[in-house]
Design an enzyme around this catalytic site. Structure first.
Site, PDB file in Angstrom:
ATOM      1  N   LYS A  35       0.820  -1.219   0.000  1.00 19.34           N
ATOM      2  CA  LYS A  35       0.000   0.000   0.000  1.00 19.34           C
ATOM      3  C   LYS A  35       0.850   1.263   0.000  1.00 19.34           C
ATOM      4  O   LYS A  35       0.498   2.248  -0.647  1.00 19.34           O
ATOM      5  CB  LYS A  35      -0.954   0.003   1.197  1.00 19.34           C
ATOM      6  N   THR A  36       1.984   1.265   0.724  1.00 16.42           N
ATOM      7  CA  THR A  36       2.831   2.456   0.740  1.00 16.42           C
ATOM      8  C   THR A  36       3.402   2.727  -0.646  1.00 16.42           C
ATOM      9  O   THR A  36       3.481   3.876  -1.090  1.00 16.42           O
ATOM     10  CB  THR A  36       3.969   2.299   1.757  1.00 16.42           C
ATOM     11  N   ASP A 220      -3.484   7.452   4.223  1.00 13.13           N
ATOM     12  CA  ASP A 220      -3.002   6.106   4.532  1.00 13.13           C
ATOM     13  C   ASP A 220      -3.747   5.569   5.751  1.00 13.13           C
ATOM     14  O   ASP A 220      -4.207   6.336   6.600  1.00 13.13           O
ATOM     15  CB  ASP A 220      -1.495   6.166   4.810  1.00 13.13           C
ATOM     16  N   GLU A 221      -3.882   4.230   5.843  1.00 11.75           N
ATOM     17  CA  GLU A 221      -4.529   3.578   6.996  1.00 11.75           C
ATOM     18  C   GLU A 221      -5.900   4.197   7.282  1.00 11.75           C
ATOM     19  O   GLU A 221      -6.247   4.515   8.421  1.00 11.75           O
ATOM     20  CB  GLU A 221      -3.625   3.685   8.245  1.00 11.75           C
ATOM     21  N   GLN A 251      -8.052  -4.918   8.924  1.00 12.83           N
ATOM     22  CA  GLN A 251      -6.988  -4.545   9.858  1.00 12.83           C
ATOM     23  C   GLN A 251      -7.388  -3.369  10.749  1.00 12.83           C
ATOM     24  O   GLN A 251      -6.524  -2.675  11.282  1.00 12.83           O
ATOM     25  CB  GLN A 251      -5.710  -4.212   9.092  1.00 12.83           C
ATOM     26  N   ARG A 606       1.689 -11.061  10.154  1.00 12.33           N
ATOM     27  CA  ARG A 606       3.024 -10.499  10.418  1.00 12.33           C
ATOM     28  C   ARG A 606       4.100 -11.508  10.032  1.00 12.33           C
ATOM     29  O   ARG A 606       5.266 -11.147   9.849  1.00 12.33           O
ATOM     30  CB  ARG A 606       3.210 -10.153  11.902  1.00 12.33           C
TER      31      ARG A 606
END
Length: 721
Positions: A35-36, A220-221, A251, A606
């Site tokens: 995503k970044t 973002d997020e 998330q 993770r």
């Protein structure tokens, strides 16, 4: 025009998001899906291909670390400085707006930003001034109440009087807190967001200016936004086709601190012309881990829906370990970490994730005993340390004499004979006259309201601040900081402190001077603030940072909440038991249970290569013994994704299914399969399996009244029937 560097690294879905025409766009980005990269390349595409000015770009993240990374990657990709773009956290950008428009925001130009600890100090002082018992009105609870109201965009004057005495008192505290902050020029973190929203809402000319300036807004997020953050974004972008948000409803794990998962669902209603793009290719985990995580999260209702996949292969099964108790669990985990290290793995590639901080102690003890360095992620950061906060308080008083929080913090640090009684009298006068502590102290000295000794000490302190202010004029920022820590007496105080890490505190103060020397005054300073004011704001915002520092080569211990955004080759998710994970409070609440399941999904994703899930059949936690059932999340994982492991050997079977063919017991065991035994606590049972030798020998026993349990035979004191 060469756009290879922007387009070539992207997969088909990422490329679709990056090159999409201007319109409201929701990018549903699964864990590890890049995503970044999409955000960075979207901005690069708009500047390089669409010809937008960097001046017209606004990008919002949730941590300073993420903002720095985004800025750095944009500069590397475009080979231009990113200073013209507004890239930062919600709090950082709100602070920037308020500095530029302090008058319209009804703030003094020299307003000071409080971090959470300073806010709590203000609340404690306020409660004392209102003669309220902290036992009945806990400051932490009051702090949570005030911030929760602000996160919803609610002022004290908006709250109705329902007749409830508790609510009425909380509203009165909230109102008094607002008045104190207004009088002192203080702004807490929640106030930054609320005040910035009110600034745009109540000043049409300001709103029109920023709508015209920021032609493209990137977030973002997005799933972590709260009510006031989303309202702020909607004000900036209402009626425009310029909002690009990246998030993942699977998330969303911060509901307990105000995040609204509803925002990501409401986006589609508020922006009916939006486009939805899903990023489902995962670049982090193996196929087996992703399959398990997909199956777990599929048990949640109302999802936007996506399925992670990878080209990196299936990988090894997820390992499940049923521990006898929390000691056995810690022993197993540390033994596996030792094996990982012996095989050449880095300690920093291994992480132990737990639901509650209280679980960490056993793992810490076992790691220490094994000589394995570790770090509990989320310890005190630089700007949170007491000696640093003391030095910053002196600097804040130099910048603003009416900063009550800073005045109270250092008026007697180092000790100079100004006792608690004197400070109480200053508070009382300040409250009665609605003035700052500095003004009240000056009045008390001039009118002789306190003893000569206390008056002289207080006058000496105030003269010290005035002298520091005068002597700092014209100095470089780092020289101002050095003069403050030296002249205030803080350096001498900690040099003489032989009992409590005095040397380390001196080194930290010296590092503060170095931080000031390296501080980039020109970055993000369109408001032309003074160096000292900008540095102090930077320190306050850094102190509120959610992420920790870069890792050394040591095993990482952290809560599942802290693990979001991180990745490790070897992951242990421990304590997967009903009542612990999912938590006891969530079991009867469908909404909270779904957030717990999202937390499990975050934890599982993770892991890059190896994932271990552990639970204990008995556990002592919070001072109580329990005999929990394995977590429902374990049962939601497909059996083919799992292998159950023991201290010696491994066999594959579904968790909580019928036992597989038992292993041959050790020859010297005094117990045998099928044998009837009795336990003092669990009653009669039958031996199903035996494994291990000597002190590690243990048996699986099916007890008539309490079900199947694993017991360490050296301690079980079984009676053969």
């Amino acid at each position: 025009m060469d756009i290879t560097s922007i387009i070539e690294p992207l997969n088909a879905e990422q490329r679709q998001a990056v090159t999409a025409p201007s319109q409201p766009l929701l990018v549903l980005a699964g864990a590890g899906s890049g995503k970044t990269r999409v955000l960075v390349h979207r901005i690069a595409w708009q500047i390089r291909v669409e010809g937008l000015s960097p001046h017209s770009i606004l990008a919002v993240t949730f941590t300073n670390k993420a903002a720095r990374e985004m800025r750095s990657r944009i500069e590397e990709l475009l080979k231009i400085p990113a200073n013209a773009m507004w890239i930062g956290t919600f709090h950082g950008l709100a602070h920037r707006l308020l500095r530029r428009h302090a008058e319209q925001a009804r703030l003094p130009p020299t307003f000071q930003v409080m971090d959470s600890a300073d806010q709590l100090r203000v609340i404690k002082r306020l409660l004392s001034g209102m003669n309220l018992d902290e036992a009945r009105w806990p400051p932490k609870q009051v702090q949570w109440y005030i911030n929760a109201q602000k996160d919803e965009g609610v002022r004290a004057r908006h709250l109705p009087d329902t007749g409830d005495l508790f609510a009425r008192q909380m509203i009165a505290i909230y109102r008094a807190y607002e008045e104190l902050c207004e009088r002192s020029g203080l702004v807490d973190f929640a106030e930054l967001l609320l005040r910035a929203h009110e600034l745009l809402r109540d000043n049409p000319e300001v709103l029109a200016f920023y709508r015209q300036r920021f032609r493209h807004v990137h977030v973002d997020e997005f799933q972590d936004t709260n009510t006031i953050q989303y309202a702020w974004l909607r004000l900036l972008t209402e009626g425009l086709d310029n909002l690009f948000v990246v998030g993942d409803d699977d998330q969303s794990i911060y509901g307990w601190r105000g995040a609204k998962i509803e925002n990501i669902y409401s986006f589609q209603k508020h922006y009916p012309t939006h486009q939805l793009i899903k990023l489902e290719q995962n670049y982090r985990s193996t196929g087996n881990i992703l399959k398990a995580a997909n199956e777990v999260i599929a048990h949640n209702d109302g999802r936007l829906g996506k399925e992670l996949w990878t080209e990196s292969g299936e990988g090894e099964p997820i390992s499940v370990y049923a521990a006898f108790n929390e000691l056995d669990e810690a022993y197993f985990v540390v033994e596996r970490i030792k094996a990982w290290i012996n095989e050449g793995g880095l300690r920093s590639d291994a992480a132990i994730l737990y639901r509650s901080n209280a679980q960490s102690r056993q793992f810490e003890e076992k790691l220490v005993a094994s000589g394995i360095p570790y770090r509990v992620y989320g310890g005190l950061r630089f700007f949170d340390r007491a000696e640093i906060k003391n030095a910053l308080a002196y600097l804040r008083l130099i910048a603003n004499r009416h900063d009550d929080v800073s005045f109270e913090r250092v008026v007697n640090t180092p000790a100079r004979g100004i006792g608690a009684k004197t400070v109480d009298e200053i508070r009382l006068l300040a409250r009665d006259r609605s003035v700052s502590l500095w003004q009240a102290a000056d009045t008390m000295i001039r009118q002789g309201r306190i003893s000569a000794r206390a008056g002289n000490a207080l006058a000496g302190f105030m003269a010290l601040i005035e002298r520091l202010g005068e002597d700092s004029e014209g100095l470089e920022l780092y020289e101002k900081v050095r003069k403050a820590v030296e002249t205030s007496g803080l350096l001498d105080l900690y040099r003489k402190d032989k009992a409590e890490n005095g040397e380390e505190k001196v080194e930290n103060l010296e590092e503060l001077v170095n931080a000031a020397r390296l501080f980039d005054y020109n970055a993000d300073n369109e408001e032309n603030l003074g160096e000292l004011e900008l540095f102090l704001a930077h320190a306050a915002l850094e102190a509120g940072e959610m992420q920790g520092e870069d890792f050394d080569d040591c095993v990482q211990l952290m809560t599942l909440h802290s693990a979001k955004g991180l990745e490790f080759k070897l992951v242990f998710m421990v304590g997967l038991e009903e009542g612990l994970f999912p938590s006891l409070q969530s079991v009867e609440d469908p909404g909270r249970l779904e957030e717990e399941r999202r937390l499990c999904y975050v934890g599982m994703t993770r892991a890059m290569r190896s994932l271990y899930l552990t639970y204990a059949e008995s556990r002592r936690l919070y001072g109580r013994d329990s005999y929990p059932r394995p977590s429902r999340f374990l049962r939601e994982i497909p059996a083919e994704c799992l292998q159950e492991v023991r201290m010696r050997g491994t066999f594959s079977r579904p968790v909580a299914a019928a036992p597989a063919n038992p292993k041959t017991p050790a020859a010297e065991s005094r117990y045998r399969l099928g044998q009837r035994v009795s336990h003092a606590k669990f009653g009669e049972g039958v031996v199903l399996q035996i494994e291990g030798e000597g002190a590690q020998e243990r048996a699986q026993i099916n007890f008539r009244n309490t079900g199947t349990k694993w017991l360490m035979l050296a301690y079980a004191q079984l009676e053969v029937l």
